[in-house]
Enzyme design. Structure first.
Site, PDB file in Angstrom:
ATOM      1  N   LEU A  66       0.872  -0.833   0.498  1.00 12.21           N
ATOM      2  CA  LEU A  66      -0.141  -0.107   0.169  1.00 12.21           C
ATOM      3  C   LEU A  66       1.230   1.258   0.227  1.00 12.21           C
ATOM      4  CD1 LEU A  66      -2.905  -0.704   2.384  1.00 12.21           C
ATOM      5  CD2 LEU A  66      -2.448  -0.854   0.200  1.00 12.21           C
ATOM      6  N   PRO A  67       1.647   1.508  -1.219  1.00 13.80           N
ATOM      7  CA  PRO A  67       2.260   2.803  -0.966  1.00 13.80           C
ATOM      8  C   PRO A  67       1.307   3.956  -0.632  1.00 13.80           C
ATOM      9  CG  PRO A  67       2.502   1.710  -3.035  1.00 13.80           C
ATOM     10  CD  PRO A  67       1.819   1.078  -2.232  1.00 13.80           C
ATOM     11  N   HIS A  68       1.738   5.326  -0.535  1.00  7.76           N
ATOM     12  CA  HIS A  68       0.640   5.523  -0.155  1.00  7.76           C
ATOM     13  C   HIS A  68       1.317   7.334   0.675  1.00  7.76           C
ATOM     14  CE1 HIS A  68       1.478   4.179   3.743  1.00  7.76           C
ATOM     15  NE2 HIS A  68       1.886   5.415   4.131  1.00  7.76           N
ATOM     16  N   ALA A  69       0.398   8.817   0.357  1.00  5.81           N
ATOM     17  CA  ALA A  69       2.081   9.841   0.027  1.00  5.81           C
ATOM     18  C   ALA A  69       0.778  11.313  -0.026  1.00  5.81           C
ATOM     19  CB  ALA A  69       2.808  10.390  -1.083  1.00  5.81           C
TER      20      ALA A  69
END
Length: 157
Positions: A66-69
């Site tokens: 779950l890459p997130h920014a």
């Protein structure tokens, strides 16, 4: 509460994408998120996702990441989801390679919302029968329906 189905569209879902590294997977996801919102350039999204990965892998385990920014310049949360043709090393805590990558980009001020969405996504992707169905789905529309139906079955809490 923001619904996962409101963050993503079938146009931001892709099946059997050929990527050979975490970096390339994040590039593909950045391009997909940027394609939906010209206010966010793909390279800026990529830089934010990479910066977040340097703090610690967003690999959840069991083949899911779950890459997130959080970013300035957007006023809504946006997501993209890919299934890779071959699982890739993502430095997940369980050391398993990843083939389901769900990227989330939210406005900088979405502190609580960001955490709520991530918790919901973690709950969703910990559902192993759902993950199996996502891996077996034939196309982006089918994957979108699985995500939407899972959330509907949980009820909006």
């Amino acid at each position: 509460m923001i619904k996962i189905a409101d963050l993503i569209t079938p146009e931001r879902i892709a099946c059997d994408i050929q990527v050979t590294s975490k970096k390339r997977g994040l590039e593909v996801l950045s391009d997909m998120v940027a394609g939906s919102d010209s206010a966010l350039p793909a390279n800026a999204i990529f830089d934010k996702l990479i910066s977040r990965e340097k703090l610690g892998s967003t690999g959840l385990g069991h083949g899911v990441a779950l890459p997130h920014a959080r970013m300035d310049g957007n006023d809504t949360a946006t997501a993209a989801f890919i299934r890779t043709s071959e699982a890739i090393d993502f430095d997940a805590f369980d050391n398993e390679p990843v083939d389901l990558l769900f990227a989330l980009v939210v406005p900088e001020h979405f502190t609580d919302e960001h955490l709520q969405i991530l918790a919901r996504l973690a709950e969703m992707f910990s559902d192993q029968p759902l993950c199996r169905r996502l891996r077996d789905a034939n196309d982006a529309d089918a994957m979108y329906e699985l995500l939407r139906d899972w959330e509907a079955a949980q009820g909006s809490t």
